[in-house]
Design an enzyme around this catalytic site. Structure first.
Site, PDB file in Angstrom:
ATOM      1  N   GLU A 136      40.865  36.356  33.763  1.00  0.00           N
ATOM      2  CA  GLU A 136      40.482  37.717  33.375  1.00  0.00           C
ATOM      3  C   GLU A 136      41.306  38.745  34.140  1.00  0.00           C
ATOM      4  O   GLU A 136      41.340  38.720  35.377  1.00  0.00           O
ATOM      5  CB  GLU A 136      39.002  37.978  33.691  1.00  0.00           C
ATOM      6  CG  GLU A 136      38.013  37.226  32.837  1.00  0.00           C
ATOM      7  CD  GLU A 136      36.582  37.631  33.194  1.00  0.00           C
ATOM      8  OE1 GLU A 136      35.798  37.853  32.266  1.00  0.00           O
ATOM      9  OE2 GLU A 136      36.258  37.707  34.396  1.00  0.00           O
ATOM     10  N   CYS A 137      41.952  39.652  33.434  1.00  0.00           N
ATOM     11  CA  CYS A 137      42.641  40.803  33.997  1.00  0.00           C
ATOM     12  C   CYS A 137      43.614  40.396  35.110  1.00  0.00           C
ATOM     13  O   CYS A 137      44.698  39.903  34.831  1.00  0.00           O
ATOM     14  CB  CYS A 137      41.630  41.842  34.462  1.00  0.00           C
ATOM     15  SG  CYS A 137      42.328  43.505  34.611  1.00  0.00           S
ATOM     16  N   GLY A 138      43.256  40.556  36.371  1.00  0.00           N
ATOM     17  CA  GLY A 138      44.130  40.115  37.441  1.00  0.00           C
ATOM     18  C   GLY A 138      44.441  38.640  37.348  1.00  0.00           C
ATOM     19  O   GLY A 138      45.529  38.187  37.715  1.00  0.00           O
TER      20      GLY A 138
END
Length: 442
Positions: free
Chosen positions: A328-330
């Protein structure tokens, strides 16, 4: 704290308030944290909630209160969950505080919507710097803007002197009172970066800062408890054991730390065994069936992550073995071939997906999103300052709650990666499919 009703429902009466503001930057986050610490230091059990999807403020609020901080957002978490979490907390706490997001009436739903839904009074924090009697006009506008909202007290922040505080109080109408006038003080500030406050774990003096801030608030007259509120709701419905026997390794360190407590609770409730590891410090993965790389700040640790070749190889072996991995994301950024930080320095990523993630000064994604798949809807949000350049086509896209556009969701084998952050309790069956490898593109 009141006695509770029979076990079939949560019901109790306890002092509670939603701490909000006319807009961002008024100081409500640190005021909420200082209030939590003030009452905790007085021997009270304090439960704090955060309105909206934010990860960073809850880290500070958890240190301040001594208890995990859960998100409340009627669209993302659902209205029923807002009710039962508050009612459950009321059965155990002496005080409930909810920190709002942005301005009191900003967003759909807004912090005010949650306050009305739960019957909680709102206490606006207003930055009084540079104003006197106009403070009263602003406070009155907030109190009268929505008839169903309870606003009877306000907090003045960044007050210059006792004389300034007196002018602010005199300017309030009879229907409003000044709960406290907080002077400008270094203890009521924390360092920030592009996604908001720095992570609580990065502040070695956070405990002493919070104690000092609590003392400032007590001296300013904010030690009084808010009005009691009656909370009542049935408990949450039990979830099936869709992850029974599934061992999930979760990255958790300074680079990967954006984790909702409710997400972890759901995984455990579905039977998963959770193990935490550090991509920064560990050289191998724990013995697990699936891996979760949550959001965080990998761009601040690019060199350390790139130099941990053993962890990169462990993650590649996990992926090549066909085991599930959620990024997720990072986590997405770190999974690519390369990662470019805000200074233009390029580092090797984990190499699980082709492409480069680049941090930008401009905000690239912000808002509430949902991913519709298999007849269910995983709700959540996006908030990032990075872009991805990849030849890999998205398998799906999330959809904005309002407006157009969404985040790309990539699937390669049993690896799922996106800038989209999911709130797992909104779609337990889909979450179970992700971590068991049953997710398909159909």
């Amino acid at each position: 704290m009141a006695t509770t009703s029979p076990a079939s429902a949560f019901q109790a009466t306890v002092p509670a308030a939603l701490i909000s503001a006319p807009g961002s930057g008024q100081g409500k986050s640190l005021v909420t944290a200082a209030l939590a610490r003030l009452h905790r230091n007085a021997g009270r059990r304090v439960q704090v909630f955060k309105f909206g999807p934010d990860y960073l403020d809850p880290m500070v609020l958890e240190v301040a209160s001594g208890s995990p901080v859960y998100q409340l957002q009627p669209w993302m978490t659902g209205e029923d969950e807002c009710r039962w979490r508050l009612a459950q907390a009321a059965c155990e706490a002496d005080l409930i505080l909810v920190e709002g997001a942005m301005g009191l009436f900003d967003g759909t739903p807004s912090s005010a919507d949650l306050a009305v839904l739960a019957g909680i009074p709102a206490i606006p924090v207003i930055d009084a710097w540079g104003m006197a009697q106009t403070f009263g006009a602003l406070a009155l506008g907030l109190a009268r803007y929505r008839e169903a909202l309870q606003v009877t007290e306000v907090i003045a922040n960044r007050v210059a002197s006792d004389r300034h505080a007196a002018l602010l109080a005199q300017g309030l109408p009879a229907s409003l009172s000044l709960l406290g006038a907080i002077p400008r003080h270094e203890a009521l500030t924390l360092p920030e970066r592009h996604l908001g406050l720095v992570q609580a774990g990065e502040l070695s003096d956070l405990e002493s800062r919070l104690d000092e801030a609590a003392a400032v608030l007590e001296e300013a007259g904010l030690g009084r408890l808010p009005a009691p509120v009656n909370f009542s709701a049935p408990p949450a419905e039990p979830v099936p054991a869709l992850l029974a026997g599934c061992r999930i390794g979760i990255a958790r360190d300074a680079a990967f730390a954006f984790l909702y407590p409710a997400n972890l609770d759901l995984l455990r409730a579905m039977g998963a065994e959770l193990t935490f590891f550090s991509p920064l410090a560990d050289s191998c993965l724990p013995d697990v069936d699936a891996v979760w790389l949550p959001g965080g700040y990998p761009e601040l640790h690019g060199e350390t992550l790139a130099n941990n070749v053993a962890m990169r190889h462990a993650l590649q072996a996990h992926h090549q073995a066909g085991k599930p991995l959620l990024a997720e994301c990072g986590g997405l950024m770190a999974c690519l071939t390369a990662l470019v930080d805000g200074e233009g320095r390029q580092y090797a990523g984990f190499g699980l997906l082709p492409g480069t993630a680049t941090l930008t000064r401009k905000l690239q994604g912000l808002g509430m999103h949902a991913w519709h798949h298999g007849g269910v809807q995983l709700r959540g949000h996006t908030f990032h300052h990075a872009v991805v350049d990849t030849a890999l086509p998205p398998t799906w896209h999330s959809e904005k709650q309002s407006g157009t556009g969404g985040e790309a969701i990539y699937q390669q084998g049993h690896l799922l990666a996106s800038f989209f952050h999911g709130y797992f309790p909104s779609a337990p069956s889909l979450v179970a499919d992700i971590f068991t490898g049953r997710l398909t593109a159909s």
